[in-house]
Design an enzyme around this catalytic site. Structure first.
Site, short mmCIF file in Angstrom:
data_model
loop_
_atom_site.label_atom_id
_atom_site.label_comp_id
_atom_site.label_asym_id
_atom_site.label_seq_id
_atom_site.Cartn_x
_atom_site.Cartn_y
_atom_site.Cartn_z
N CYS A 42 0.82 -1.21 0.00
CA CYS A 42 0.00 0.00 0.00
C CYS A 42 0.85 1.26 0.00
CB CYS A 42 -0.94 0.00 1.20
SG CYS A 42 -1.99 1.47 1.26
N CYS A 47 -1.51 1.71 -2.92
CA CYS A 47 -2.52 2.75 -2.72
C CYS A 47 -1.96 4.17 -2.69
CB CYS A 47 -3.27 2.53 -1.41
SG CYS A 47 -3.40 0.83 -0.86
N LYS A 50 -0.24 5.27 -6.00
CA LYS A 50 -1.33 5.25 -6.97
C LYS A 50 -2.19 6.51 -6.87
CE LYS A 50 -5.00 3.88 -5.69
NZ LYS A 50 -5.70 2.65 -5.50
N ALA A 113 12.30 -14.31 5.96
CA ALA A 113 12.03 -15.33 6.98
C ALA A 113 11.36 -16.54 6.35
CB ALA A 113 11.15 -14.76 8.08
N TYR A 177 -10.01 -2.96 -10.22
CA TYR A 177 -9.52 -1.70 -9.67
C TYR A 177 -8.23 -1.25 -10.36
CZ TYR A 177 -12.31 -2.33 -5.30
OH TYR A 177 -13.29 -2.47 -4.36
N GLU A 181 -7.75 2.12 -12.67
CA GLU A 181 -7.02 3.21 -12.03
C GLU A 181 -5.77 3.57 -12.82
OE1 GLU A 181 -8.49 2.60 -7.41
OE2 GLU A 181 -6.63 1.65 -8.05
N ALA A 340 -13.52 2.38 -2.65
CA ALA A 340 -13.46 3.40 -3.68
C ALA A 340 -12.54 2.94 -4.80
CB ALA A 340 -12.95 4.72 -3.11
N HIS A 434 -26.02 22.89 0.34
CA HIS A 434 -26.25 23.35 -1.04
C HIS A 434 -25.31 24.49 -1.39
CE1 HIS A 434 -28.52 23.94 -4.71
NE2 HIS A 434 -28.51 25.24 -4.45
N GLU A 439 -25.71 16.43 -1.49
CA GLU A 439 -27.06 16.74 -1.02
C GLU A 439 -28.10 15.84 -1.67
OE1 GLU A 439 -28.94 20.47 -2.39
OE2 GLU A 439 -27.11 20.76 -3.56
#
Length: 459
Positions: A42, A47, A50, A113, A177, A181, A340, A434, A439
């Site tokens: 990540c 992530c 990206k 390991a 994804y 992306e 997302a 608004h 909304e």
């Protein structure tokens, strides 16, 4: 029996780091063994970089509409500058992750390991053995590369962030994804971009209206979509790479990228020799508390093949530490996870799709499409889509799907009331902000259509 440590964590990614930090904060003696860089996929090559590159790619859209707001923009892009800035940021984050481990007393071993038993691991480079009461495997996953001739000529998400130069064109294979992306990134940075996918539409499993809207948004940005096909071979074609498709067509591209899924990092860890049961895809089989078939060995994150999302790995690592080192038995609830897709347009989702919900109970569907306000002064025609799915008669909110600017931020906030079992009536009580896109979530007056006993009514 005496052990060197209370906990050995193999892997310094999001899940392993959280587990190690929490366990150490509860008084455990902990060591993390990481062969590459602390932070995992990540932070280092997932992530975080990206999202930074997505931000970079979005300036093109801003420049495209700037003239409608009175701005005249003469811009140019420099790839090496972005790569260097990205590297500076992930290096900072790597240091922060390391510091956060060291503060509660976690030891860090930069090596590889391998399990040698239920309570022991060999540190390969140093040729020594460590023992612990518990071992946590948090080694993540790696990009899957299809077994085809010339596969070595392609790149994956691992290499995409550090290309020496941007290609003039790129072919991306995949429909999830990562594919969409990176298509957003490359297209936004001026690369002629094509996606090839074996299915009939991107993002399988997502709500159909969101898939259709995303497809339109990608095509509006000049991204070519090829469906029902795969790459069967790659070869050199001068400075380009020639891709042969399953339909027999061959075409050259400046670069080819595989975004065809990820595989758990379990090879060479000694798991099977230690008695750890693996699934058919190589993932470690664990129970609700992340315990493997060997009672002293646990696993969290992508290596388990559960939900491959960083926040999920972090929660799994946290609950692992709570369960074993704080006498607070916790199991992760995977039932309501917001997500997302940082494509352009952006997509935010939580809960059931329309098809899934209609198969479970009687539902009402609220759906709106409109131009984002930033585009209303320009000639851009792209639509934002917001869909709310509820039990009938203003009942419980079962799903929320947003396509457009800020979708990821909005869906995180929607996750809070949905996690509290909010109803449509609860949403209605919220005062609107608004003018905003969000909304729309609290101003739906009547269902766009309904499903009763699985049959669609209206719409």
């Amino acid at each position: 029996m005496s052990f060197d440590y209370d906990l050995i964590v193999i892997g310094g990614g999001s899940g392993g780091v959280r587990a190690a930090r929490m366990a150490a904060s509860y008084g455990a003696k902990v060591v993390v063994v990481e062969e590459y860089r602390v932070g995992g996929t990540c932070v280092i090559r997932g992530c975080v970089p990206k999202k930074l590159y997505v931000y970079a790619s979005r300036f093109k859209d801003q420049f495209d509409v700037a003239s409608s707001f009175g701005w005249q923009v003469d811009a140019s892009f420099d790839w090496p500058t972005l790569v260097a800035a990205k590297e500076k940021e992930i290096t900072r984050l790597e240091h922060a992750y390391t510091s956060n481990l060291q503060k509660p007393g976690v030891e860090i071993v930069k090596d590889r390991a391998r399990l040698t038993g239920p309570n022991s691991v060999q540190i390969i480079g140093q040729n020594r053995e460590l023992t612990a009461r518990y071992i946590l495997v948090a080694t993540g996953g790696h990009p899957f590369i299809p077994d085809i001739p010339g596969a070595e000529l392609a790149i994956t998400s691992n290499e995409a962030f550090d290309l020496p130069a941007l290609p003039h064109s790129i072919l991306i294979e995949g429909g999830g994804y990562i594919a969409v992306e990176f298509a957003t990134i490359f297209a936004g940075l001026g690369v002629n971009t094509t996606i090839v996918y074996r299915g009939d539409r991107l993002l399988r499993g997502f709500d159909e209206d969101m898939r259709i809207g995303l497809e339109a948004g990608l095509e509006e940005r000049g991204i070519r979509l090829i469906y029902g096909s795969t790459i069967t071979a790659l070869s050199h074609a001068g400075d380009d790479i020639s891709a042969t498709f399953s339909n027999g067509v061959t075409a050259p591209y400046g670069a080819v990228m595989f975004a065809t899924g990820r595989t758990p990092n379990t090879q060479g860890l000694g798991l099977e020799e230690a008695g750890v049961k693996l699934a058919g895809n190589g993932a470690i089989v664990v129970d609700a508390y992340s315990q493997s078939s060997v009672p002293s060995i646990y696993a969290v994150g992508d290596v388990t093949g559960r939900v491959a999302l960083t926040p999920v790995a972090i929660r799994e690592g946290w609950y692992f530490a709570e369960t074993l080192f704080n006498n607070n038995r916790q199991a992760v609830d995977y039932g309501l996870i917001p997500t997302a897709v940082f494509s352009e347009p952006e997509l935010g989702v939580i809960g059931l799709s329309e098809t899934e919900a209609a198969g479970k109970c009687d539902i009402d569907v609220y759906l709106t499409r409109f131009r984002p306000m930033i585009n209303t002064l320009s000639s851009r025609t792209e639509r934002m889509i917001i869909k709310l799915i509820t039990e009938k008669d203003e009942g419980k909110v079962l799903g929320c799907h947003i396509l457009g600017p800020g979708a990821g931020e909005m869906i995180q906030l929607v996750a809070i009331p949905m996690g509290m079992n909010a109803t449509k009536a609860d949403f209605d009580r919220a005062m609107a902000v608004h003018p905003s896109a969000a909304e729309e979530l609290v101003t739906f007056k009547a269902p766009s259509y309904r499903y009763r006993k699985g049959e669609k009514i209206g719409g």
